[in-house]
Design a protein around this motif. Structure first.
Motif: not given
Length: 397
Positions: A22-25, A27, A32-34, A39-40, A42
């Motif tokens: 996952l490429e997270i930019e 949090a 967390m946000y890709g 939006q993920y 956690d």
């Protein structure tokens, strides 16, 4: 132009053939946000790390304030650094024994990680007792360095790295009769209050009382590994508080740092003093207790206590358990917000985890219990977020 994902797979050492990637930019909080803004939620807190959520404002403020003062100054234990001193004092205050005639844990040795805390505690036990045997449990995970790996209760993780440390014995977690293996030859037993990678296994209070008694009888050090269960994860600041025992050595890390790398092993002055001589500098570290990590940890500790995050853990866990009901869910085990949702097998579970991630909820499985879903959200998770997370999990099932 080569992408970050491609560079990740090309240049960053991998530990499996199927990383999440996952490429997270960004949090914040429980999210967390890709790169695409997706939006993920956690639900695993970066594996038990973000107990107060990602980038808690008070933690970020403490980090920024410390960065403006100083970073690394000198190897561990030589200079008086206020972040270390204040954090040690705050930790000791959480460890005041509830009964008399117990020597309190009042001496903190800071490390960079949980595995280093384990290594230091193993050396401490051998040096203090003059014994070599150390006992741990089957299906226990205490870290991946060679000493910590020697304690692992899974031969699958050890066999290709042998030879490892000699005189390590494994016993069954929570099985009363196995306590007889603790003898006058045993330097220490290192044990989790809650069996983490075994899939959240919780022995009885009677077991831990008997364990404490057996260690006293044989003058064996009782080392409690609270690397996953500490800092509020189970509803008390330390999980051992719920079992009416007190350790000789306590290990912590993960949720301790608020997202920064730090760990510690904590004992009393008499035990810890053996590192001072024969040889001098019996245990040393360059970056242990880094001032920025220590400032972050102190802020995390204060947030947990001052924002009363412990008070709601039991109710939040109960809400999870009331919602996670499905014919494919065999059992939900928990100690506070340290939870395992059991399915038939890994082949059933893995697609559910993958689908939940696609729907924006990140969960995981356990090293030694791959038919159970790991749920260990930030303690700040709201009732609304719990309901949304469970809805996604059940849709994925």
């Amino acid at each position: 132009m080569i992408t970050h994902r491609e560079l990740f797979l090309k240049n960053v050492a991998q530990t499996s053939d199927f990383p999440l990637a996952l490429e997270i930019e960004k949090a914040e909080g429980v999210y967390m946000y890709g790169k695409d803004g997706k939006q993920y939620m956690d639900l695993i807190s970066g594996i038990g790390v973000s107990n107060v959520g990602h980038r808690h404002p008070k933690v970020v403020e403490a980090i920024k304030n410390q960065v403006d003062k100083y970073l690394h100054l000198m190897v561990y234990g030589e200079y008086v650094q206020s972040p270390q001193v204040e954090l040690a004092e705050a930790l000791v205050k959480t460890l005041i024994p509830k009964v008399e005639n117990i020597q309190p844990l009042d001496n903190v040795y800071f490390t960079n990680s949980g595995t280093e805390a384990v290594e230091g505690a193993m050396k401490l036990a051998k040096r203090f007792t003059g014994r070599q045997e150390i006992i741990s449990c089957f299906n226990a995970y205490h870290g991946a360095t060679q000493g910590a790996l020697s304690l692992s209760g899974s031969e699958n993780f050890k066999r290709n790295f042998r030879p490892l440390l000699p005189e390590i014995r494994n016993i069954r977690h929570g099985v009363m009769e196995d306590l007889a293996f603790i003898t006058e030859k045993t330097a220490a037993i290192i044990i989790e209050i809650v069996g983490g990678e075994a899939g959240v296994r919780i022995p009885s209070k009677e077991y831990f009382l008997a364990l404490r008694k057996r260690c006293d009888e044989t003058k064996t050090l009782l080392i409690l590994d609270e690397i996953q269960s500490g800092f509020g994860r189970t509803g008390t600041f330390w999980a051992f508080e719920q079992f009416e025992i007190y350790p000789d050595v306590l290990l912590c890390a993960k949720g301790m740092g608020g997202g920064m790398p730090i760990g510690a092993f904590i004992a009393n002055h008499e035990v810890m003093a053996v590192f001072k001589n024969n040889p001098i500098l019996g245990h040393i570290t360059t970056f242990g207790g880094h001032p920025v990590s220590a400032a972050s940890s102190l802020a995390t500790l204060k947030v947990i206590l001052e924002e009363n995050l412990l008070d709601a853990v039991k109710a939040k866990a109960a809400l999870f358990k009331s919602l996670l009901v499905h014919e494919k869910i065999k059992e939900v085990r928990n100690q506070g917000l340290m939870m395992a949702v059991e399915f038939e097998d890994f082949d059933t579970l893995k697609p559910i985890i993958d689908r939940a991630i696609e729907k924006g909820v990140v969960t995981d499985w356990f090293l030694f219990c791959d038919n159970s879903m790991r749920i260990a959200p930030p303690l700040i998770i709201t009732e609304e977020e719990i309901r949304k997370a469970c809805e996604v999990i059940l849709e994925s099932v």
